[in-house]
Design an enzyme around this catalytic site. Sequence first.
Site, PDB file in Angstrom:
ATOM      1  N   ARG A 159       0.845  -1.215   0.000  1.00 51.26           N
ATOM      2  CA  ARG A 159       0.000   0.000   0.000  1.00 51.26           C
ATOM      3  C   ARG A 159       0.874   1.257   0.000  1.00 51.26           C
ATOM      4  NH1 ARG A 159      -2.489  -3.742  -0.747  1.00 51.26           N
ATOM      5  NH2 ARG A 159      -4.437  -4.435   0.173  1.00 51.26           N
ATOM      6  N   SER A 164     -10.581  -0.294   4.003  1.00 55.75           N
ATOM      7  CA  SER A 164      -9.726  -0.501   5.193  1.00 55.75           C
ATOM      8  C   SER A 164      -9.159   0.833   5.653  1.00 55.75           C
ATOM      9  CB  SER A 164      -8.551  -1.425   4.841  1.00 55.75           C
ATOM     10  OG  SER A 164      -9.049  -2.637   4.342  1.00 55.75           O
ATOM     11  N   GLU A 214      -4.272   3.809   6.420  1.00 56.89           N
ATOM     12  CA  GLU A 214      -4.115   3.562   4.978  1.00 56.89           C
ATOM     13  C   GLU A 214      -4.817   4.692   4.216  1.00 56.89           C
ATOM     14  OE1 GLU A 214      -5.069  -0.434   3.519  1.00 56.89           O
ATOM     15  OE2 GLU A 214      -6.073   0.503   1.815  1.00 56.89           O
TER      16      GLU A 214
HETATM   17  C1  LIG Z   1     -15.393  -0.209  -0.078  1.00 56.76           C
HETATM   18  C2  LIG Z   1     -13.945   0.014  -0.383  1.00 56.76           C
HETATM   19  C3  LIG Z   1     -13.106  -1.060  -0.589  1.00 56.76           C
HETATM   20  C4  LIG Z   1     -11.746  -0.862  -0.881  1.00 56.76           C
HETATM   21  N1  LIG Z   1     -10.964  -1.959  -1.096  1.00 56.76           N
HETATM   22  C5  LIG Z   1      -9.657  -1.788  -1.397  1.00 56.76           C
HETATM   23  C6  LIG Z   1      -8.823  -2.932  -1.634  1.00 56.76           C
HETATM   24  O1  LIG Z   1      -9.273  -4.067  -1.630  1.00 56.76           O
HETATM   25  N2  LIG Z   1      -7.514  -2.709  -1.914  1.00 56.76           N
HETATM   26  C7  LIG Z   1      -6.994  -1.446  -1.975  1.00 56.76           C
HETATM   27  O2  LIG Z   1      -5.791  -1.336  -2.238  1.00 56.76           O
HETATM   28  N3  LIG Z   1      -7.756  -0.357  -1.751  1.00 56.76           N
HETATM   29  C8  LIG Z   1      -9.067  -0.485  -1.462  1.00 56.76           C
HETATM   30  N4  LIG Z   1      -9.848   0.612  -1.215  1.00 56.76           N
HETATM   31  C9  LIG Z   1      -9.249   1.952  -1.239  1.00 56.76           C
HETATM   32  C10 LIG Z   1      -9.417   2.708  -2.581  1.00 56.76           C
HETATM   33  O3  LIG Z   1     -10.443   2.152  -3.352  1.00 56.76           O
HETATM   34  C11 LIG Z   1      -8.119   2.685  -3.404  1.00 56.76           C
HETATM   35  O4  LIG Z   1      -7.061   3.238  -2.654  1.00 56.76           O
HETATM   36  C12 LIG Z   1      -8.274   3.472  -4.703  1.00 56.76           C
HETATM   37  O5  LIG Z   1      -7.125   3.287  -5.500  1.00 56.76           O
HETATM   38  C13 LIG Z   1      -8.485   4.965  -4.484  1.00 56.76           C
HETATM   39  O6  LIG Z   1      -8.819   5.537  -5.729  1.00 56.76           O
HETATM   40  P1  LIG Z   1      -9.482   6.949  -5.838  1.00 56.76           P
HETATM   41  O7  LIG Z   1      -9.514   7.331  -7.276  1.00 56.76           O
HETATM   42  O8  LIG Z   1     -10.771   6.975  -5.114  1.00 56.76           O
HETATM   43  O9  LIG Z   1      -8.406   7.860  -5.086  1.00 56.76           O
HETATM   44  P2  LIG Z   1      -8.639   9.085  -4.094  1.00 56.76           P
HETATM   45  O10 LIG Z   1      -9.265   8.599  -2.846  1.00 56.76           O
HETATM   46  O11 LIG Z   1      -9.299  10.204  -4.797  1.00 56.76           O
HETATM   47  O12 LIG Z   1      -7.125   9.475  -3.790  1.00 56.76           O
HETATM   48  C14 LIG Z   1      -6.284   8.606  -3.069  1.00 56.76           C
HETATM   49  C15 LIG Z   1      -4.847   9.151  -3.145  1.00 56.76           C
HETATM   50  O13 LIG Z   1      -4.387   9.078  -4.490  1.00 56.76           O
HETATM   51  C16 LIG Z   1      -4.053  10.390  -4.980  1.00 56.76           C
HETATM   52  N5  LIG Z   1      -4.463  10.445  -6.378  1.00 56.76           N
HETATM   53  C17 LIG Z   1      -5.676  10.129  -6.901  1.00 56.76           C
HETATM   54  N6  LIG Z   1      -5.643  10.273  -8.242  1.00 56.76           N
HETATM   55  C18 LIG Z   1      -4.398  10.689  -8.561  1.00 56.76           C
HETATM   56  C19 LIG Z   1      -3.746  11.022  -9.781  1.00 56.76           C
HETATM   57  N7  LIG Z   1      -4.351  10.950 -10.961  1.00 56.76           N
HETATM   58  N8  LIG Z   1      -2.457  11.443  -9.721  1.00 56.76           N
HETATM   59  C20 LIG Z   1      -1.806  11.537  -8.542  1.00 56.76           C
HETATM   60  N9  LIG Z   1      -2.364  11.230  -7.358  1.00 56.76           N
HETATM   61  C21 LIG Z   1      -3.640  10.814  -7.365  1.00 56.76           C
HETATM   62  C22 LIG Z   1      -4.814  11.363  -4.085  1.00 56.76           C
HETATM   63  O14 LIG Z   1      -4.188  12.624  -4.050  1.00 56.76           O
HETATM   64  C23 LIG Z   1      -4.757  10.625  -2.759  1.00 56.76           C
HETATM   65  O15 LIG Z   1      -3.503  10.817  -2.147  1.00 56.76           O
HETATM   66  C24 LIG Z   1     -11.213   0.459  -0.943  1.00 56.76           C
HETATM   67  C25 LIG Z   1     -12.071   1.543  -0.737  1.00 56.76           C
HETATM   68  C26 LIG Z   1     -13.425   1.331  -0.460  1.00 56.76           C
HETATM   69  C27 LIG Z   1     -14.324   2.517  -0.279  1.00 56.76           C
END
Ligand SMILES: Cc1cc2nc3c(=O)[nH]c(=O)nc-3n(C[C@H](O)[C@H](O)[C@H](O)COP(=O)(O)OP(=O)(O)OC[C@H]3O[C@@H](n4cnc5c(N)ncnc54)[C@H](O)[C@@H]3O)c2cc1C
Length: 359
Positions: free
Chosen positions: A184, A256, A351
């Site tokens: 992560r 998580s 996380e």
């Molecule tokens: C129900 C649920 C289940 C989940 N299960 C998992 C799992 O099984 N495994 C797992 O690893 N994660 C899991 N996650 C966490 C999440 O889905 C991941 O971390 C996902 O990659 C976040 O994507 P996002 O576009 O929503 O990012 P955001 O929440 O918008 O951003 C997360 C981080 O990434 C950065 N970021 C986003 N886009 C960019 C970009 N284009 N360039 C640079 N930085 C950027 C942001 O600044 C921030 O620091 C889960 C979340 C939920 C709600």
Amino acid sequence: MCCSGGWCRIALKINEGDVFLSITSEQVDLSPLNTFKVAAKAKYFLIVDSLAAIRSALPVIQQHNHRLVLGGGSNILFISDFDGLVIYPQIKGIDLLHQDDNRVRISVGASENWHQLVLTCLKNGWYGLENLALIPGSVGASPVQNIGAYGVEVKSFIHQVEFIDLDSGEVKLFAKGDCQFGYRDSFFKRATPGRYLITRVEFELQKKPDLCLSYQPLKTFFAGLSDVTPTMVMERVCQIRREKLPDPDDIANAGSFFKNPVVSESQFERLKQEYPQMVGYATASGVKLAAGWLIEHAGFKGMTEGDIGVHKHQALVLVNYGEPKGRKIWHLAKRIQRAIQEKYHVQLEAEVRVIGHDQ
Ligand SMILES: Cc1cc2nc3c(=O)[nH]c(=O)nc-3n(C[C@H](O)[C@H](O)[C@H](O)COP(=O)(O)OP(=O)(O)OC[C@H]3O[C@@H](n4cnc5c(N)ncnc54)[C@H](O)[C@@H]3O)c2cc1C
């Protein structure tokens, strides 16, 4: 230029494409843009739909030292308003770059939806991502925390990452090895927030299935079957996830909340003596503990406090039943951290990215 609902939307036509600058004199509501559904406002908000758009918007972007790149908001907890610039990229497209009999390389826009990408790949016979189905969020965020689930991490399929350094305007390509992927974790996660914006991710996928069924519930489910397909794995992963994890559309959450902590072998031995049921997995850096187990056995599983709580089936997931203030969720998270420290002498690390100030 048109203004509606407090928003001013300016479309600037430039050679390579459109730059959409969405600026508001009022604050922009971020509550629909985070899966915790907490109230927060961005002082400035910018939508960009291409690398060219970002480049031409750089003078605006560089006026702000305090920046946040926002994807699907599924790994973020806003604990206050954001007193800076939120950049909300809308860079789309899936391009086939190269293929042979065994492999395919694709380039995917940062704002494509992750789960939709997994489904598109399966439809095209491009395999590898099936264990990562139903993870919320965008493709651009996938390298940031090296998303992982059910025995697979995205790093195994990343060929390179294209991003722009918003401080210098330089566009860079990082090969997998440059991204410093960890559990992560990555170069992008450790970098100064808002400095780098990932525009595209290149994936190398297989044309012949090479299934990963090492995760026990998958191993058990498919035991004895010889004709398991990647689509069957994807469907099973989705089923398990739907049973175990709350859908943010029903109960607001960010998955998580904490990472699984890694402790030394000697500390694990001491903990085992006191808590014989405790499970640990050997890794290169020590023994990985299940944070959910620690939280559950510290008595937090299923607890509620006003409109927030810990999910009744998954102690690693903090949930919001309607509380608008992210700060309250953060205070609960800190209480859990303290309790785990006191009970087990183990430090839990968030996380989820916590954004804002705690006053
Ligand atoms: C129900 C649920 C289940 C989940 N299960 C998992 C799992 O099984 N495994 C797992 O690893 N994660 C899991 N996650 C966490 C999440 O889905 C991941 O971390 C996902 O990659 C976040 O994507 P996002 O576009 O929503 O990012 P955001 O929440 O918008 O951003 C997360 C981080 O990434 C950065 N970021 C986003 N886009 C960019 C970009 N284009 N360039 C640079 N930085 C950027 C942001 O600044 C921030 O620091 C889960 C979340 C939920 C709600």
